[in-house]
Motif scaffolding. Structure first.
Motif, short mmCIF file in Angstrom:
data_model
loop_
_atom_site.label_atom_id
_atom_site.label_comp_id
_atom_site.label_asym_id
_atom_site.label_seq_id
_atom_site.Cartn_x
_atom_site.Cartn_y
_atom_site.Cartn_z
N THR A 109 -37.04 -11.20 6.68
CA THR A 109 -36.81 -10.93 8.10
C THR A 109 -37.95 -10.11 8.70
O THR A 109 -38.30 -10.28 9.87
CB THR A 109 -35.47 -10.18 8.28
OG1 THR A 109 -34.41 -11.01 7.76
CG2 THR A 109 -35.20 -9.88 9.75
N ALA A 110 -38.54 -9.24 7.88
CA ALA A 110 -39.64 -8.39 8.35
C ALA A 110 -40.99 -9.09 8.29
O ALA A 110 -42.02 -8.48 8.60
CB ALA A 110 -39.68 -7.11 7.53
N GLY A 111 -41.02 -10.34 7.85
CA GLY A 111 -42.27 -11.08 7.79
C GLY A 111 -43.06 -10.83 6.52
O GLY A 111 -44.28 -11.07 6.48
N MET A 112 -42.36 -10.38 5.48
CA MET A 112 -43.01 -10.13 4.20
C MET A 112 -42.58 -11.19 3.18
O MET A 112 -41.71 -12.01 3.44
CB MET A 112 -42.65 -8.74 3.68
CG MET A 112 -42.85 -7.62 4.67
SD MET A 112 -44.57 -7.43 5.19
CE MET A 112 -44.37 -6.13 6.43
N ARG A 113 -43.19 -11.12 2.00
CA ARG A 113 -42.83 -11.99 0.89
C ARG A 113 -42.34 -11.12 -0.26
O ARG A 113 -42.69 -9.94 -0.34
CB ARG A 113 -44.04 -12.83 0.47
CG ARG A 113 -44.50 -13.74 1.61
CD ARG A 113 -45.87 -14.34 1.36
NE ARG A 113 -46.86 -13.32 1.15
CZ ARG A 113 -47.71 -13.30 0.12
NH1 ARG A 113 -47.67 -14.27 -0.79
NH2 ARG A 113 -48.60 -12.35 -0.02
N SER A 114 -41.53 -11.69 -1.17
CA SER A 114 -40.92 -10.81 -2.16
C SER A 114 -40.58 -11.53 -3.46
O SER A 114 -40.39 -12.75 -3.50
CB SER A 114 -39.65 -10.16 -1.59
OG SER A 114 -38.71 -11.15 -1.23
N LEU A 115 -40.50 -10.72 -4.52
CA LEU A 115 -40.00 -11.12 -5.83
C LEU A 115 -39.10 -10.03 -6.36
O LEU A 115 -39.35 -8.84 -6.12
CB LEU A 115 -41.14 -11.30 -6.84
CG LEU A 115 -42.09 -12.48 -6.76
CD1 LEU A 115 -43.17 -12.32 -7.82
CD2 LEU A 115 -41.35 -13.79 -6.96
N ASP A 116 -38.04 -10.40 -7.08
CA ASP A 116 -37.39 -9.44 -7.96
C ASP A 116 -37.92 -9.75 -9.35
O ASP A 116 -37.94 -10.89 -9.78
CB ASP A 116 -35.86 -9.53 -7.90
CG ASP A 116 -35.31 -10.92 -8.19
OD1 ASP A 116 -34.73 -11.11 -9.28
OD2 ASP A 116 -35.42 -11.82 -7.32
N ALA A 117 -38.41 -8.71 -10.04
CA ALA A 117 -39.08 -8.93 -11.32
C ALA A 117 -38.76 -7.81 -12.30
O ALA A 117 -39.64 -7.03 -12.68
CB ALA A 117 -40.58 -9.05 -11.12
N PRO A 118 -37.50 -7.69 -12.72
CA PRO A 118 -37.15 -6.66 -13.70
C PRO A 118 -37.83 -6.93 -15.04
O PRO A 118 -38.35 -8.03 -15.27
CB PRO A 118 -35.62 -6.79 -13.82
CG PRO A 118 -35.34 -8.21 -13.44
CD PRO A 118 -36.34 -8.55 -12.38
N VAL A 119 -37.82 -5.91 -15.89
CA VAL A 119 -38.59 -5.98 -17.13
C VAL A 119 -37.72 -5.76 -18.35
O VAL A 119 -36.64 -5.18 -18.28
CB VAL A 119 -39.73 -4.93 -17.13
CG1 VAL A 119 -40.59 -5.08 -15.89
CG2 VAL A 119 -39.17 -3.51 -17.23
N SER A 120 -38.22 -6.22 -19.48
CA SER A 120 -37.65 -5.92 -20.78
C SER A 120 -38.77 -5.41 -21.67
O SER A 120 -39.89 -5.91 -21.60
CB SER A 120 -37.01 -7.18 -21.40
OG SER A 120 -36.50 -6.90 -22.68
N GLY A 121 -38.46 -4.40 -22.48
CA GLY A 121 -39.48 -3.86 -23.38
C GLY A 121 -39.48 -2.36 -23.47
O GLY A 121 -40.10 -1.79 -24.37
N GLY A 122 -38.80 -1.68 -22.52
CA GLY A 122 -38.67 -0.24 -22.60
C GLY A 122 -39.97 0.50 -22.38
O GLY A 122 -41.00 -0.06 -22.02
#
Length: 298
Positions: A109-122
């Motif tokens: 909505t704000a004109g941006m681009r996005s990813l959700d990118a959680p991690v594994s590995g501690g």
């Protein structure tokens, strides 16, 4: 191509991740509410930013590593108004799938681009740049973010659309939480039967019981020298974080009408453990609780 990256959240995970980006040649503008975290990031090559606005207004990419979904959404409310149009937002926190999708929508909505990118590995993986990233969002956004993810980790997987990265993360950690409890119970049972830790490990690690919780993060000292069990359970992945991830998985299962008996029970056990003395210990230290409840106090 080197990028200008705003990195918000410089704690045990975010600090090493930002340092690895700086080490790879990217300009990193680091911000955290804790001054000591900003100072540590500065010593590791990041440029300290005194505010979210100062961090994001020059950035090509904004990366966040924050404790919970509400913190991510609060950050986006502030950062989206300060960032340049089209900036790519990459959230590496572990949050509820619904919160991840809300963050995507606010960015769009704000004109941006996005990813959700959680991690594994501690923490160990963050320090060694061997993390696995699970990304949700557009293919184009993933392609753009991939060089940055690979500077911080060993592998990046595009899991699907908005929220898919978070979905993969909680499913993966449900497997891990359940398997760590099973491995711990097996070692305590083996103790009661007079079986040495090494003997059980030598069998299970090369037989059908083999799994990451056994072969990499073995919950008893001895068989795997690099496991937290040999460092008084100082956390690579804290029990409090496992409790959080299992709570997210149990909540998603309930909302979706999915029966996850073992996952739900694992969430209950880790919640109880983390609320007590175990919250700051590695999640493998739950073997001590299993042993104590079995009448075998070492």
């Amino acid at each position: 191509m080197n990028r200008t990256v705003a990195f918000v959240g410089l704690g045990h995970m975010g600090g090493p991740m930002a340092a690895n980006l700086a080490r790879a040649g990217h300009r990193v503008l680091g911000h955290d509410l804790a001054p000591e975290a900003v100072e540590a990031a500065g010593r590791a090559g990041a440029e300290p930013a005194g505010s979210v606005t100062a961090a994001v207004r020059e950035a090509d990419v904004v990366i966040s590593m924050l404790p919970a979904g509400r913190h991510v959404l609060d950050l986006y409310d502030e950062a989206l108004t300060a960032a340049r149009p089209g900036t790519l937002f990459v959230d590496c926190s572990t949050v509820d799938v619904a919160d991840a999708r809300t963050a995507h929508e606010r960015a769009r909505t704000a004109g941006m681009r996005s990813l959700d990118a959680p991690v594994s590995g501690g923490v160990v993986g963050a320090e060694a740049a061997t993390l696995t990233f699970m990304a949700g969002g557009g293919e184009e956004e993933f392609t753009e973010a991939r060089p940055l993810l690979e500077a911080m980790g060993r592998r990046a997987v595009h899991c699907g659309g908005p929220g898919a990265g978070q979905a993969a993360k909680i499913c993966n950690n449900m497997i891990l939480g359940v398997s760590m409890i099973a491995v711990s119970e097996a070692f305590v049972l083996g103790e009661s039967l007079g079986l040495s830790h090494q003997a059980l490990y030598d069998v299970a690690s090369t037989a059908s019981g083999q799994c990451w919780a056994l072969s990499v993060n073995c919950p008893v000292p001895g068989p795997v020298p690099s496991s937290p069990a040999n460092r008084d359970y100082r956390p690579g992945f804290a029990a409090a974080l496992m409790a959080k991830d299992l709570r997210l998985a149990a909540g998603a299962a309930k909302a979706g009408g999915v029966h996850t008996e073992l996952g739900t029970r694992a969430a209950e056990l880790y919640a109880e453990y983390a609320e007590g003395a175990g919250g700051e210990r590695d999640f493998s230290a739950i073997v001590g609780t299993i042993r104590e409840r079995s009448g075998e106090v070492t």
